[in-house]
Design an enzyme around this catalytic site. Structure first.
Site, mmCIF file in Angstrom:
data_model
loop_
_atom_site.group_PDB
_atom_site.id
_atom_site.type_symbol
_atom_site.label_atom_id
_atom_site.label_comp_id
_atom_site.label_asym_id
_atom_site.label_seq_id
_atom_site.Cartn_x
_atom_site.Cartn_y
_atom_site.Cartn_z
ATOM 1 N N ILE A 162 0.856 -1.090 -0.016
ATOM 2 C CA ILE A 162 0.036 -0.156 -0.031
ATOM 3 C C ILE A 162 0.841 1.206 -0.033
ATOM 4 O O ILE A 162 1.785 1.316 0.830
ATOM 5 C CB ILE A 162 -0.973 0.043 1.331
ATOM 6 C CG1 ILE A 162 -1.834 -1.174 1.120
ATOM 7 C CG2 ILE A 162 -1.561 1.448 1.333
ATOM 8 C CD1 ILE A 162 -2.795 -1.277 2.482
ATOM 9 N N CYS A 163 0.721 2.287 -0.951
ATOM 10 C CA CYS A 163 1.304 3.251 -1.014
ATOM 11 C C CYS A 163 2.717 2.965 -1.156
ATOM 12 O O CYS A 163 3.430 2.454 -1.716
ATOM 13 C CB CYS A 163 0.888 4.443 0.080
ATOM 14 S SG CYS A 163 1.381 5.738 0.081
ATOM 15 N N ALA A 164 3.792 3.773 -0.266
ATOM 16 C CA ALA A 164 4.949 3.559 -0.265
ATOM 17 C C ALA A 164 5.711 2.206 0.086
ATOM 18 O O ALA A 164 6.562 1.956 0.194
ATOM 19 C CB ALA A 164 5.709 4.509 1.000
ATOM 20 N N THR A 194 2.853 3.254 -7.044
ATOM 21 C CA THR A 194 3.056 3.669 -5.845
ATOM 22 C C THR A 194 2.190 4.974 -5.727
ATOM 23 O O THR A 194 1.930 5.604 -6.636
ATOM 24 C CB THR A 194 4.424 3.914 -5.128
ATOM 25 O OG1 THR A 194 4.268 4.234 -3.739
ATOM 26 C CG2 THR A 194 5.148 4.814 -5.917
#
Length: 318
Positions: A102-104, A122
């Site tokens: 998730i994300c970074a 990302t």
């Protein structure tokens, strides 16, 4: 029981950490049973999130027994990933586990080498850094998530919800996933990708650029159907010289610069006014609503109507 292990490293982003915990733990099958067991695990007794200190109830070895491993992002996405964590993730993958970031959290997954040669995403702000640090990964900043089978990545914040719902749909079908989406007050599928959340930026212009007065004039005349000849005449140069100077000083063409300026103006009007799309198309210099819609979707990633529905202000003003 399908075990979902959520890895908590130092400076983990609480929202990213909570997303899989909340979504998977609330899933119910038609018979009322719970198909997932969510385990928060870490490689330390306590984890500093920045906002609070977390005591994870499961050790790092939990990764080796998980069916799905969720990798939340950390505040410093580019920080080195501990070798012990990398080793456990690789072993888990060798054992057949599904890994999703998730994300970074994509930086954590990228550190294992498991994304090499694959497409990934990302948060759009972190995408250039991910691409620079891991050139063997095809980074796509314009989508909400990428599914490579056992290795999945998602964009920032709310895109983690999209990814979790996608995994639930894979495991148990659309009906179960739709129920999970309703509990999260989320659509099962969102139209468009990350591009709809990014205000298109103009290429930077060097301070003291000779084009600065011309760029300001173009910005002020986005409602006019300008030709290259019009722009060149305003700048007091030939079309050939205009194109050359734009390339040298902005890295793009006069037409592309102007189109992005028009789309930025259109985004503002869609957010702040009730004006019909057809009228906005004319106000930002497009000869037809069809051409405007096509260009808007190409740059923003979604339609003007969908963009307005997502970002419309409650107090419209002209």
């Amino acid at each position: 029981m399908h075990i979902v292990a959520v890895l908590a490293l130092d400076r983990v982003i609480p929202f990213d950490l909570a997303t899989p915990l909340e979504v998977f733990s609330r899933v119910r099958l038609p018979d009322g049973s719970t198909p997932y067991e969510v385990r928060i695990c870490a490689d330390a007794e306590t984890v500093d999130t920045g906002a609070f200190t977390l005591r994870a109830p499961w050790p790092l070895d939990t990764l080796l027994h998980a069916d799905t491993i969720m990798l939340p992002g950390c505040a410093d996405g580019a920080a080195a990933v501990p070798e012990r964590v990398v080793s456990h993730l690789r072993k888990a993958a060798e054992g057949g586990a599904r890994l999703a970031s998730i994300c970074a959290g994509a930086f954590i997954l990228a550190a294992t080498g498991l994304l090499d040669g694959l497409r990934a995403t990302t948060h759009w702000r972190a995408a250039p850094l991910l691409a620079a640090r891991h050139p063997r990964i095809e980074v796509d900043p314009g989508v909400l998530y990428v599914d490579n089978g056992r290795f999945l990545t998602s964009a920032g914040a709310a895109a983690g919800l999209d990814l979790c719902l996608h995994l639930i749909r894979q495991d148990h079908g659309s009906a179960v996933a739709a129920d999970a989406a309703r509990l999260s007050v989320m659509p099962l599928e969102r139209e468009g990708g990350q591009a709809q959340f990014i205000v298109p930026e103009q290429p930077p212009t060097p301070r003291g650029s000779t084009l600065e007065p011309l760029l300001r004039w173009m910005q002020e005349n986005t409602d006019v159907e300008l030709t290259l000849g019009d722009v060149a005449a305003q700048g007091g140069m030939s079309v050939r010289t205009l194109n050359r100077r734009f390339r040298e000083q902005t890295g793009t063409t006069p037409l592309q610069w102007l189109l992005r300026a028009r789309i930025r103006r259109a985004q503002h009007l869609l957010e702040a006014t009730d004006e019909p799309v057809e009228l906005i198309a004319g106000r930002v210099g497009f000869g037809s609503p069809t051409a405007f819609r096509d260009r808007f979707k190409r740059i923003v990633g979604t339609s003007p109507q969908t963009y307005r529905a997502a970002f419309r202000r409650s107090d419209p003003q002209t």
